[in-house]
Design a protein around this motif. Structure first.
Motif, PDB file in Angstrom:
ATOM      1  N   SER A  23       0.835  -1.197   0.000  1.00  0.00           N
ATOM      2  CA  SER A  23       0.000   0.000   0.000  1.00  0.00           C
ATOM      3  C   SER A  23       0.872   1.250   0.000  1.00  0.00           C
ATOM      4  O   SER A  23       2.046   1.202   0.399  1.00  0.00           O
ATOM      5  N   SER A  59      -1.443  -2.406   6.955  1.00  0.00           N
ATOM      6  CA  SER A  59      -2.710  -3.124   6.818  1.00  0.00           C
ATOM      7  C   SER A  59      -2.447  -4.615   6.823  1.00  0.00           C
ATOM      8  O   SER A  59      -1.309  -5.073   6.625  1.00  0.00           O
ATOM      9  N   ASP A  60      -3.520  -5.390   7.039  1.00  0.00           N
ATOM     10  CA  ASP A  60      -3.411  -6.839   6.929  1.00  0.00           C
ATOM     11  C   ASP A  60      -2.892  -7.237   5.557  1.00  0.00           C
ATOM     12  O   ASP A  60      -2.063  -8.147   5.421  1.00  0.00           O
ATOM     13  N   ASP A  61      -3.409  -6.564   4.527  1.00  0.00           N
ATOM     14  CA  ASP A  61      -3.039  -6.940   3.166  1.00  0.00           C
ATOM     15  C   ASP A  61      -1.555  -6.714   2.913  1.00  0.00           C
ATOM     16  O   ASP A  61      -0.930  -7.480   2.167  1.00  0.00           O
ATOM     17  N   ASP A  62      -0.986  -5.687   3.538  1.00  0.00           N
ATOM     18  CA  ASP A  62       0.462  -5.486   3.407  1.00  0.00           C
ATOM     19  C   ASP A  62       1.223  -6.688   3.946  1.00  0.00           C
ATOM     20  O   ASP A  62       2.192  -7.158   3.330  1.00  0.00           O
ATOM     21  N   LEU A 104       0.216  -1.422  13.378  1.00  0.00           N
ATOM     22  CA  LEU A 104      -1.079  -2.105  13.521  1.00  0.00           C
ATOM     23  C   LEU A 104      -1.481  -2.007  14.990  1.00  0.00           C
ATOM     24  O   LEU A 104      -1.298  -2.939  15.763  1.00  0.00           O
ATOM     25  N   GLY A 119      -5.088  -4.203  17.203  1.00  0.00           N
ATOM     26  CA  GLY A 119      -4.087  -4.451  16.181  1.00  0.00           C
ATOM     27  C   GLY A 119      -3.013  -5.405  16.665  1.00  0.00           C
ATOM     28  O   GLY A 119      -2.657  -5.413  17.859  1.00  0.00           O
ATOM     29  N   THR A 207      -2.320 -10.336  12.697  1.00  0.00           N
ATOM     30  CA  THR A 207      -2.480  -8.929  12.321  1.00  0.00           C
ATOM     31  C   THR A 207      -3.539  -8.216  13.155  1.00  0.00           C
ATOM     32  O   THR A 207      -3.513  -6.999  13.288  1.00  0.00           O
ATOM     33  N   SER A 208      -4.485  -8.980  13.716  1.00  0.00           N
ATOM     34  CA  SER A 208      -5.455  -8.393  14.639  1.00  0.00           C
ATOM     35  C   SER A 208      -6.013  -9.491  15.525  1.00  0.00           C
ATOM     36  O   SER A 208      -6.020 -10.668  15.153  1.00  0.00           O
TER      37      SER A 208
END
Length: 481
Positions: A23, A59-62, A104, A119, A207-208
């Motif tokens: 991102s 982010s999680d996607d990262d 996070l 996070g 991640t969370s």
């Protein structure tokens, strides 16, 4: 915008490739930059991991993209947070990608007030403060600068465990990036759920986390800090056995052996904490037996839950939260009660080898006696954390300025000698070692339980979820991986 600091160091080509998939807010730092040095610094410099590039996901996607790229490029990965894990198995990480999770760090309390989603990189202090402002709290690690997940994935001791259990016992669900680069929600419906609560560092990057939270029951807390001279070892720990075993649910007892020259210029003293919930002064039922022993000094304070870390010297500005280039190996052993004769032998060795001009004079011998009612209310076979029947966590912390292999060997020899006395004095056949404090020479049986079914279950889950051993730097389930 992504941040890139050019360097001739290894990892540049990988960073450039990652830039195309992360991102816009993700950050990447090369070695020899101020940011890289800060993000990759560890609390203990002994056998520390070496990384070529530090990536900061937002982010999680990262995190997913980093793990996927590293898998394709055959690069090792290691998640960083408070970086307080000092286990020497981390030193097997030699070149690869650091994933720094500190960004996070959100806290969202559910509308029903029973859970919060946090996070994966958030610090214990940040969670405590955020929840406190809403009249809530949960079990976190005691040290303010560690993350919630760092200790939690290995079980996680905390001030409130007498009521609610370990940090891991608060888990409701979590988002985990697995070794294959997929993001999955792990909860009671997953066979991996059991393993994440005690051996979670071996299976993925969280991640969370959704955690149980609770209304604040007591705003008042109190402490008495007593200092004893070393000749009182037998009396102090016999009194602990007689009057604090089992530890009442609203009481915590810690003690440190350390050098305080103003109290005793020649030998380590016993710094003894009695901490009580729900009062402005620790009850004399608990304090009088120790007053009668004859401490050098007594100091009483009152406040609230947020003062505990400062009182016990594990706050953000305390020495244990600073990264100053020291080596800090620990040598943990769980025990059920104090063996008073062993305590004397340990003290005499510690005093002989860690006093005066010794290179280990900054060392501390730690004894953590938390209430265990909440921990032992959870079925032992329901989590990978295996040592619920133990009552006291001990660990010599051998602190020194590293000068080379010879001094490292001397430190290890001292730590192992002290741990050996504790273990022998416990009468336990197997060493029970808290993985979050582990030195690194222990076995998976010592970290995760000696029962064969535990070892078999962990190995089977490892084979299923991480057959290539991508997550095998922190207390690895499979030795040699």
């Amino acid at each position: 915008m992504s941040v890139f600091i050019d360097s001739a160091a290894a990892g540049g080509e990988h960073a450039n490739a990652l830039r195309d998939v992360l991102s816009p807010t993700a950050e990447i730092f090369y070695p020899n930059s101020t940011e890289f040095n800060s993000l990759s610094a560890r609390w203990s410099t002994l056998a520390q991991p070496k990384v070529n590039v530090a990536v900061v996901p937002f982010s999680d996607d990262d995190v997913v993209k980093i793990v996927q790229y590293a898998k394709k490029a055959k690069l090792p990965i290691l998640a960083y947070n408070g970086a307080h894990g000092a286990i020497t198995t981390l030193g097997r990480m030699q070149g690869g990608i650091e994933i720094y999770l500190g960004r996070l760090s959100s806290v969202v309390v559910a509308p029903d007030g029973r859970t919060a989603t946090i996070g994966g990189g958030i610090s214990s202090k940040a969670v405590i403060d955020a929840l406190w402002s809403t009249g809530k709290q949960t079990v976190t690690g005691t040290c303010e600068c560690v993350s919630v997940l760092g200790p939690g994935l290995g079980g996680g001791h905390g001030w409130l465990q007498g009521h609610y259990g370990l940090v891991a016992d608060q888990f409701v669900s979590m988002n985990v990036v697995l070794a294959d680069g997929t993001l999955q929600t792990v909860d009671t419906n997953s066979d991996l759920w059991w393993a994440m609560k005690g051996a979670g560092q071996n299976f993925g990057i969280v991640t969370s986390l959704t955690s149980k939270i609770y209304d604040i029951k007591h705003y008042d807390w109190a402490i008495e800090t007593l200092i004893f001279s070393g000749d009182k070892v037998e009396a102090v720990y016999q009194a602990a056995n007689d009057y604090l075993s089992p530890v009442p649910v609203n009481l915590i007892n810690w003690s440190y052996w350390l050098n305080i020259p103003s109290a005793d210029p020649d030998k380590p003293v016993i710094l003894f904490y009695l901490i009580q919930e729900g009062t402005t002064a620790v009850n004399s039922v608990y304090t009088k037996p120790f007053h009668d022993i004859g401490p050098i000094s007594i100091e009483a304070e009152s406040g609230d839950y947020r003062d505990l870390a400062r009182w016990t010297q594990v706050a953000l500005d305390s020495a244990p939260c600073q990264k100053t280039g020291l080596a800090n190996p620990r040598f943990p052993a769980y025990i059920k009660e104090y063996n008073v004769s062993a305590q004397r032998l340990e003290y005499d060795i510690f005093a002989a080898e860690a006093s005066g001009n010794s290179p280990f004079s900054a060392s501390i011998f730690m004894f953590e006696a938390y209430p265990v009612q909440g921990v032992q209310a959870v079925e032992s076979d329901s989590t990978a954390f295996a040592f619920r029947s133990d009552n006291i966590l001990t660990a010599p912390l051998i602190t020194y300025t590293p000068t080379g292999h010879e001094l490292d060997q001397q430190a290890a020899a001292l730590g192992k000698k002290l741990r050996g006395i504790i273990h022998e004095g416990s009468g336990s056949e197997e060493l029970h070692a808290y993985v979050n404090y582990a030195f690194g020479d222990e076995s998976p049986r010592n970290w995760y339980g000696c029962e064969q079914w535990r070892q078999d279950r962990l190995k089977a889950l490892k084979q299923k979820y991480d057959p290539e051993g991508r997550f095998s730097f922190f207390g690895p389930i499979l030795q040699g991986v």
